[in-house]
Motif scaffolding. Structure first.
Motif, short mmCIF file in Angstrom:
data_model
loop_
_atom_site.label_atom_id
_atom_site.label_comp_id
_atom_site.label_asym_id
_atom_site.label_seq_id
_atom_site.Cartn_x
_atom_site.Cartn_y
_atom_site.Cartn_z
N SER A 159 -0.26 67.31 76.39
CA SER A 159 -0.07 67.89 76.32
C SER A 159 -0.97 68.85 75.76
CB SER A 159 1.18 68.37 75.95
OG SER A 159 2.17 67.08 76.36
N SER A 209 0.40 72.89 70.57
CA SER A 209 1.93 73.20 70.27
C SER A 209 1.37 74.76 70.14
CB SER A 209 2.36 72.93 69.67
OG SER A 209 1.55 72.72 67.84
N LEU A 217 3.27 79.01 76.07
CA LEU A 217 3.34 77.30 77.04
C LEU A 217 5.01 77.01 77.09
CD1 LEU A 217 0.06 76.11 76.55
CD2 LEU A 217 0.79 77.17 78.38
N SER A 218 6.33 77.03 75.82
CA SER A 218 6.78 76.37 75.37
C SER A 218 7.87 77.79 76.64
CB SER A 218 7.70 76.19 74.30
OG SER A 218 7.58 77.78 73.76
N TRP A 231 8.24 78.28 79.78
CA TRP A 231 7.99 78.03 80.98
C TRP A 231 8.52 75.94 80.96
CZ3 TRP A 231 8.09 82.38 83.90
CH2 TRP A 231 7.49 83.10 83.01
N ARG A 232 8.00 75.71 80.20
CA ARG A 232 9.01 74.06 80.57
C ARG A 232 10.10 73.77 80.68
NH1 ARG A 232 6.10 72.58 75.76
NH2 ARG A 232 3.62 72.64 76.03
N GLY A 233 10.76 73.07 81.44
CA GLY A 233 11.60 72.53 81.66
C GLY A 233 13.60 73.48 82.32
N TYR A 263 13.56 79.48 86.13
CA TYR A 263 12.23 80.41 85.77
C TYR A 263 11.87 81.35 87.36
CZ TYR A 263 7.27 80.41 87.86
OH TYR A 263 6.10 81.11 88.43
N ARG A 317 3.02 79.11 85.16
CA ARG A 317 3.21 77.63 86.22
C ARG A 317 2.17 78.04 87.49
NH1 ARG A 317 10.28 75.48 86.97
NH2 ARG A 317 9.58 75.12 85.23
N ARG A 324 -2.68 71.46 82.94
CA ARG A 324 -1.11 71.11 82.37
C ARG A 324 -0.30 72.18 81.91
NH1 ARG A 324 0.79 66.04 82.58
NH2 ARG A 324 -1.82 65.13 82.50
N ASP A 325 0.56 72.69 82.36
CA ASP A 325 1.51 72.82 81.67
C ASP A 325 0.37 75.15 81.94
OD1 ASP A 325 3.14 72.14 80.57
OD2 ASP A 325 2.79 71.74 78.98
N TRP A 354 -1.97 76.22 80.81
CA TRP A 354 -2.85 77.10 79.23
C TRP A 354 -4.65 77.43 79.46
CZ3 TRP A 354 -6.14 72.73 76.04
CH2 TRP A 354 -7.06 73.45 75.18
#
Length: 491
Positions: free
Chosen positions: A306, A309, A368-369, A371-373, A379, A414, A423-424, A426
């Motif tokens: 990932s 952080s 980034l956190s 937009w996860r899950g 969303y 996204r 990824r994510d 970033w």
């Protein structure tokens, strides 16, 4: 020798163009339909939009793009900004505006006018450090990959250290000090510094180590240019150079997996798009260069990872404005008042698809956190909320923006993850909190190297191009023949 470059970003294309010119068999694989990645330009409704709001530098005489032009025989379609030209305007709390013109002397005058004499020592320190660092950064192999690079580091570093021996204790101390150490305590000036450094180092003045802060603040004076046709013209020019020297740039070719045997990368498995969607190919080569983030490269190795952080995503607005509704000002503008920091870049539509209009990209950092899950509904709600926040920020810089815009597009992390395969989503590389956050091009496999913003000297378009040159020089040094010796003397 056969070389496969994974990713048509500026760093990968720089390496590819130099290797193709040296006679190697080069293939660049790009999953998207155009080059450049985060520094690319895309079409929508007849206009050209930059993927992100990015400042372009490196075009001063002897700068990285000036040298690439001479060596590759290309010409980047840019307008170089002269000394004294207005580059950026920054809005501070309370409505105060600070100008950033091109040229250190001009900027010092603007800073003194905005903040008074207490800021003079800060900018004197910044100029001294930046001059020392830029004289070393280009071509400096840090950290060294092998014995050859270690010897080159000594060859370049020892004379440099002798030249700056009286200032060396302070330079070494600035590897651990924060940029804020040198800043006066005036809140408005700290707000200004934080906003500027977040663009270039992904961290504020209290977290960015002082050496990087000094160099990052100097970018407006390192040969700034306005790209004619969008930021993507840099990558497009390099891609044409690859092809002119016999290489290939293949779009809609997404690398899904590295095929490793005997401790070396033997081939890549590629998933095709377009009319060949769903088909797969295996491309073998002797050497591989990955223009990928560390997390994405780890994924190709079968070791999912990932982003860090503290890594950032971006929410970007793209819009088209009538010329009559845009207040006069420089091509870059930043809201650093209350709320989110918003960075805006502007380009005349006459260069991008229409007379009498301006094309706008506005960027805001987002965790980034956040937009996860998310479910589809969550969303969509979050995207609408962030778009409203960014629109409000642009409205502060350009009153009436929402009413006058012909249309507005929003891009979340996204969106970046989908179009750039990061990824994510970033963006921006590692926050520059200490000198070892940018690494060498080395990977666990001897015939696989990395380029990009995570490799020294780090972020920005000129920095990733310098990293691309370093990788190309290292490859050619190992293949050195009398005909190639000295080929990169001008680089």
């Amino acid at each position: 020798m056969r070389v496969v470059v994974i990713g048509a970003g500026v760093g990968g294309l720089t390496t590819a163009a130099l290797l193709a010119k040296a006679g190697l068999e080069v293939t660049v694989l790009e999953g998207h339909t155009y080059p450049g990645g985060l520094a690319g330009t895309f079409f929508h409704r007849g206009y050209r939009f930059d993927a992100g709001a990015t400042l372009l530098a490196g075009f001063a005489p002897g700068g990285v793009f000036d040298r690439l032009e001479r060596h590759l025989g290309v010409r980047f379609p840019v307008q170089r900004l002269p000394q004294g030209a207005g580059l950026m305007q920054v809005w501070l709390p309370g409505g105060e505006r600070v100008e950033r013109p091109v040229g250190r002397g001009y900027e010092l005058e603007a800073q003194l006018a905005a903040f008074g004499p207490p800021v003079r020592p800060f900018w004197q320190w910044q100029e001294r450090r930046a001059e020392a660092l830029w004289s070393l950064a280009e071509g400096f192999p840090f950290p060294p990959v092998d014995a050859r690079e270690f010897l080159e580091l000594l060859r370049r570093g020892v004379p440099w250290a002798q030249k700056h021996r009286w200032d060396l204790p302070g330079i070494l101390a600035d590897a651990v000090r924060r940029t804020a150490f040198y800043a006066p305590s005036r809140p408005a000036f700290r707000r200004f510094l934080d906003a500027q450094l977040l663009i270039a180092s992904q961290a504020d003045a209290g977290a960015t180590y002082a050496l990087f802060g000094a160099a990052a603040l100097d970018l407006p004076h390192r040969g700034v240019a306005v790209p004619l046709g969008g930021m993507g013209v840099v990558a497009e020019t390099l891609a044409r150079a690859v092809e002119a020297y016999g290489g290939r740039v293949l779009y809609r070719h997404r690398v899904d997996r590295l095929i490793v045997r005997g401790g070396r990368v033997e081939a890549v498995e590629v998933r095709l798009g377009g009319r060949r969607r769903g088909q797969r190919e295996v491309l073998e080569a002797d050497l591989f260069v990955a223009n990928l983030t560390p997390a994405d490269l780890a994924g190709l190795m079968g070791r999912p990872a990932s982003p860090p952080s503290d890594g950032w995503g971006a929410f970007v607005l793209h819009a088209v404005l009538p010329d009559s509704d845009l207040p006069p000002g420089p091509p870059y503008r930043q809201w650093a008042g209350e709320g989110d920091w918003v960075f805006v870049s502007l380009a005349e539509g006459a260069q991008r698809g229409g007379e009498g209009v301006w094309v706008l990209s506005a960027s805001v950092h987002t965790p980034l956190s956040d937009w996860r899950g998310l479910s589809r509904e969550e969303y969509q709600a979050r995207k609408e909320s962030w778009q409203e926040r960014v629109e409000r920020g642009v409205e502060r810089i350009i009153p009436g923006f929402r009413e006058s815009a012909r249309f507005i597009l929003g891009a979340s992390p996204r969106t970046f993850a989908f179009y750039t395969s990061r990824r994510d989503g970033w963006v921006g590389g590692y926050p520059q909190t200490h000198p070892l956050r940018t690494s060498s091009p080395k990977t666990p496999y001897p015939n696989l190297l990395r380029v990009g913003e995570a490799v020294f000297p780090g972020q920005s378009v000129p920095a990733v191009a310098m990293g691309g040159i370093r990788v190309a020089e290292g490859i050619l040094a190992k293949l050195e023949t009398p005909s190639r010796r000295g080929l990169y003397g001008d680089l």
